[in-house]
Design an enzyme around this catalytic site. Structure first.
Site, PDB file in Angstrom:
ATOM      1  N   GLY A  29       0.793  -1.232   0.000  1.00  0.00           N
ATOM      2  CA  GLY A  29       0.000   0.000   0.000  1.00  0.00           C
ATOM      3  C   GLY A  29       0.819   1.271   0.000  1.00  0.00           C
ATOM      4  N   GLU A  30       2.131   1.154   0.237  1.00  0.00           N
ATOM      5  CA  GLU A  30       2.952   2.370   0.255  1.00  0.00           C
ATOM      6  C   GLU A  30       3.026   2.987  -1.138  1.00  0.00           C
ATOM      7  OE1 GLU A  30       6.791   1.631   1.904  1.00  0.00           O
ATOM      8  OE2 GLU A  30       6.021   1.466   3.955  1.00  0.00           O
ATOM      9  N   GLN A  47      -8.446  22.889   9.782  1.00  0.00           N
ATOM     10  CA  GLN A  47      -7.989  22.498  11.125  1.00  0.00           C
ATOM     11  C   GLN A  47      -6.821  23.415  11.503  1.00  0.00           C
ATOM     12  OE1 GLN A  47      -7.521  18.277  11.994  1.00  0.00           O
ATOM     13  NE2 GLN A  47      -8.584  17.756  10.094  1.00  0.00           N
ATOM     14  N   LYS A  52     -24.063  32.228   9.245  1.00  0.00           N
ATOM     15  CA  LYS A  52     -24.094  30.748   9.149  1.00  0.00           C
ATOM     16  C   LYS A  52     -23.780  30.120  10.503  1.00  0.00           C
ATOM     17  CE  LYS A  52     -20.710  27.845   7.337  1.00  0.00           C
ATOM     18  NZ  LYS A  52     -19.818  27.406   6.257  1.00  0.00           N
ATOM     19  N   ARG A 111     -22.976  26.139  12.067  1.00  0.00           N
ATOM     20  CA  ARG A 111     -22.805  24.718  11.774  1.00  0.00           C
ATOM     21  C   ARG A 111     -22.776  23.957  13.093  1.00  0.00           C
ATOM     22  NH1 ARG A 111     -20.222  21.629   7.558  1.00  0.00           N
ATOM     23  NH2 ARG A 111     -19.337  23.502   6.607  1.00  0.00           N
ATOM     24  N   ASP A 140     -18.146  30.982  -2.403  1.00  0.00           N
ATOM     25  CA  ASP A 140     -17.466  30.455  -1.222  1.00  0.00           C
ATOM     26  C   ASP A 140     -16.080  29.982  -1.622  1.00  0.00           C
ATOM     27  OD1 ASP A 140     -17.157  29.818   1.433  1.00  0.00           O
ATOM     28  OD2 ASP A 140     -18.819  28.404   1.524  1.00  0.00           O
TER      29      ASP A 140
HETATM   30  C1  R5P Z   1     -16.339  27.404   5.840  1.00  0.00           C
HETATM   31  O1  R5P Z   1     -16.088  28.355   6.552  1.00  0.00           O
HETATM   32  C2  R5P Z   1     -16.006  27.392   4.372  1.00  0.00           C
HETATM   33  O2  R5P Z   1     -15.862  28.685   3.883  1.00  0.00           O
HETATM   34  C3  R5P Z   1     -17.048  26.661   3.592  1.00  0.00           C
HETATM   35  O3  R5P Z   1     -18.275  27.338   3.727  1.00  0.00           O
HETATM   36  C4  R5P Z   1     -17.222  25.269   4.067  1.00  0.00           C
HETATM   37  O4  R5P Z   1     -15.980  24.655   4.203  1.00  0.00           O
HETATM   38  C5  R5P Z   1     -18.085  24.469   3.122  1.00  0.00           C
HETATM   39  O5  R5P Z   1     -18.247  23.192   3.649  1.00  0.00           O
HETATM   40  P1  R5P Z   1     -19.515  22.315   3.274  1.00  0.00           P
HETATM   41  O6  R5P Z   1     -19.613  22.280   1.778  1.00  0.00           O
HETATM   42  O7  R5P Z   1     -19.206  20.981   3.864  1.00  0.00           O
HETATM   43  O8  R5P Z   1     -20.702  22.950   3.924  1.00  0.00           O
END
Ligand code: R5P
Length: 284
Positions: A34-35, A90, A184, A186, A211
């Site tokens: 797998g490497e 991250q 927004k 999440r 975006d």
């Molecule tokens: C978040 O702050 C980014 O700007 C995008 O809105 C986000 O990464 C989009 O992720 P998804 O399509 O999973 O909602």
């Protein structure tokens, strides 16, 4: 020579055309255990520009191998172009014991390069994680090219405040229209997205939701659905990095999107514009 990662072959070829540099033909193999083994058997230059999007763990390993392979083959100067920097979301430790993954990736990449070029990283501050010199490119303006010339009272809308800058870049490149952004939220456990409409009137207007990334498509499809509920004429989805995992495309279609427009930082079916000319300017 331009040295492509396996997921950036179209962009690397476009960049070779733009810059007049030769395009290497790497091989991408895997051992039985797998490497990975990415190699550049035809490399013969003093300078290498490795162009490799990092949209998967395998792509990160491949990038490190390509950097090392060109050094081994005699490259004295290596530039690393990361069209899409994975793990950039991250960018901090969000919980006990969690890593700052963007920093870990940046440090690893820095060991094999003299220079790094990032295209619209999710958080500009991730550039500080690199030990090598970094240039950050805003390529969002190319997203205006495939939009219809006849947008009616166009509104360039960011799904959250963090994306307003690239919405403005696309509006400026288009040459007309207003900008605004949604609020927004999440849910970190479920990933569910809720967007709150802005005050901007959208009825009978053409709206371009802009975006940086469309990943699961939850953010974009929620935004598109809200805009259609509020009577928008046409709703376009534009993003620099069309990750589009799982059922993102069908979610967007279900929400009533008119067209999805993405760049080739991640090569997908909707990658209808290239960031090659923007990168060529930086590399000149
Ligand atoms: C978040 O702050 C980014 O700007 C995008 O809105 C986000 O990464 C989009 O992720 P998804 O399509 O999973 O909602």
């Amino acid at each position: 020579m331009i040295v492509p990662g396996s997921s950036s072959q179209l962009l690397a070829a476009a960049l070779a055309d733009e810059t007049g540099r030769r395009l290497a033909t790497p091989t991408y193999d895997r051992f039985p255990d797998g490497e990975a083994l990415a190699a550049v058997p035809d490399f013969d230059d003093d300078e290498a520009t490795v162009v490799a999007t990092t949209d998967s763990d395998a792509a990160w390993v491949e990038l490190l191998q390509l950097q090392d392979a060109v050094r081994e083959a005699g490259a004295e100067r290596v530039t690393t172009v990361v069209p899409y920097m994975g793990y950039a979301r991250q960018d901090q430790s969000f919980g006990d014991g969690e890593p700052v993954s963007a920093r870990a990736m940046a440090r690893a990449v820095s060991t094999g390069t003299d220079r790094v070029v990032l295209v619209n990283p999710h958080e500009p501050a991730v550039a500080d994680f690199y030990d090598a010199p970094v240039e950050t490119v805003d390529a969002a303006g190319v997203l205006a090219e495939p939009l219809p010339d006849d947008l009616g009272e166009p509104l360039f809308l960011a799904p959250d405040e963090g994306a307003i800058g690239i919405a403005e870049t696309v509006r400026d490149a288009y040459g007309a229209g207003e900008t605004d952004y949604f609020e927004k939220r999440r849910d970190r456990e479920t990933g569910a997205i809720e967007v709150s409409p802005s005050d901007a009137p959208v009825s009978e207007r053409d709206v371009v939701v802009v975006d940086d990334i469309v990943a699961t498509g939850s953010t974009m499809s929620e935004s598109v659905a809200v805009l259609n509920d509020r009577g928008a004429a046409r709703v376009f989805a534009a993003c620099v990095h069309p990750m589009l995992v799982a059922n993102a495309v069908t979610k967007l279609r279900g929400a009533g999107v008119d067209r999805i427009v993405g760049s080739d930082t991640i090569e997908r079916g909707c990658s209808v514009v290239s960031v090659a000319s923007v990168l060529a300017d930086v590399l000149a």
